[in-house]
Motif scaffolding. Structure first.
Motif, PDB file in Angstrom:
ATOM      1  N   TYR A  36      45.179  71.096  51.741  1.00 28.68           N
ATOM      2  CA  TYR A  36      43.763  71.104  51.726  1.00 28.68           C
ATOM      3  C   TYR A  36      42.583  69.481  52.157  1.00 28.68           C
ATOM      4  CZ  TYR A  36      43.856  74.959  48.833  1.00 28.68           C
ATOM      5  OH  TYR A  36      44.887  76.631  48.500  1.00 28.68           O
TER       6      TYR A  36
ATOM      7  N   THR B  74      32.819  71.350  53.130  1.00 25.21           N
ATOM      8  CA  THR B  74      33.713  72.249  54.250  1.00 25.21           C
ATOM      9  C   THR B  74      35.040  71.452  54.389  1.00 25.21           C
ATOM     10  OG1 THR B  74      31.529  72.405  55.356  1.00 25.21           O
ATOM     11  CG2 THR B  74      33.568  73.047  56.058  1.00 25.21           C
TER      12      THR B  74
ATOM     13  N   GLN C  86      39.339  72.953  54.718  1.00 25.91           N
ATOM     14  CA  GLN C  86      40.342  73.816  55.781  1.00 25.91           C
ATOM     15  C   GLN C  86      41.209  73.742  55.086  1.00 25.91           C
ATOM     16  OE1 GLN C  86      40.533  72.631  59.656  1.00 25.91           O
ATOM     17  NE2 GLN C  86      42.802  73.359  59.942  1.00 25.91           N
TER      18      GLN C  86
ATOM     19  N   ALA D 136      41.966  77.922  57.707  1.00 23.54           N
ATOM     20  CA  ALA D 136      40.690  78.513  57.946  1.00 23.54           C
ATOM     21  C   ALA D 136      39.759  77.767  56.434  1.00 23.54           C
ATOM     22  CB  ALA D 136      41.051  79.868  56.549  1.00 23.54           C
ATOM     23  N   GLN D 137      38.718  77.885  57.171  1.00 27.15           N
ATOM     24  CA  GLN D 137      37.804  76.655  56.246  1.00 27.15           C
ATOM     25  C   GLN D 137      37.086  77.577  56.092  1.00 27.15           C
ATOM     26  OE1 GLN D 137      36.775  73.515  59.173  1.00 27.15           O
ATOM     27  NE2 GLN D 137      34.617  74.382  59.747  1.00 27.15           N
ATOM     28  N   ALA D 138      35.722  77.279  55.140  1.00 32.41           N
ATOM     29  CA  ALA D 138      34.852  77.421  54.190  1.00 32.41           C
ATOM     30  C   ALA D 138      34.143  76.312  53.539  1.00 32.41           C
ATOM     31  CB  ALA D 138      35.654  78.462  53.448  1.00 32.41           C
TER      32      ALA D 138
ATOM     33  N   GLU E 126      37.481  75.229  48.670  1.00 27.85           N
ATOM     34  CA  GLU E 126      38.948  75.511  48.389  1.00 27.85           C
ATOM     35  C   GLU E 126      39.084  76.730  48.335  1.00 27.85           C
ATOM     36  OE1 GLU E 126      40.432  72.227  46.221  1.00 27.85           O
ATOM     37  OE2 GLU E 126      40.505  71.244  46.985  1.00 27.85           O
TER      38      GLU E 126
ATOM     39  N   ALA F  47      37.735  79.384  51.169  1.00 26.44           N
ATOM     40  CA  ALA F  47      39.024  78.577  52.465  1.00 26.44           C
ATOM     41  C   ALA F  47      40.236  79.722  52.538  1.00 26.44           C
ATOM     42  CB  ALA F  47      38.994  77.474  52.696  1.00 26.44           C
TER      43      ALA F  47
END
Length: 66
Positions: free
Chosen positions: A13, A28, A30, A39-41, A50, A53
């Motif tokens: 992460y 943000t 990844q 993936a990212q969130a 975390e 994502a």
């Protein structure tokens, strides 16, 4: 758990961004697997970002692997 079940190391992460005021930040994050899948969130806390994502990555992996 998904990665471990497939003999992979745990995902990595990384915080890739932070915006907003100090009292209301948006982080943000990844998440990346050893095989390069990522993936990212974004969310109001690192932990929530975390989790989001990881959930996004898992959903994509399950979709791709049918």
């Amino acid at each position: 758990e998904w990665a471990q079940a497939r003999g992979m190391p745990p995902p990595a992460y990384a915080e890739t961004g932070r915006k907003g005021p100090d009292h209301q930040p948006v982080f943000t994050v990844q998440v990346t697997l050893e095989n390069g899948e990522a993936a990212q969130a974004a969310a109001p806390s690192k932990r929530a970002a975390e989790q989001a994502a990881a959930k996004a990555l898992l959903a994509r992996l399950e979709k791709d692997n049918g």
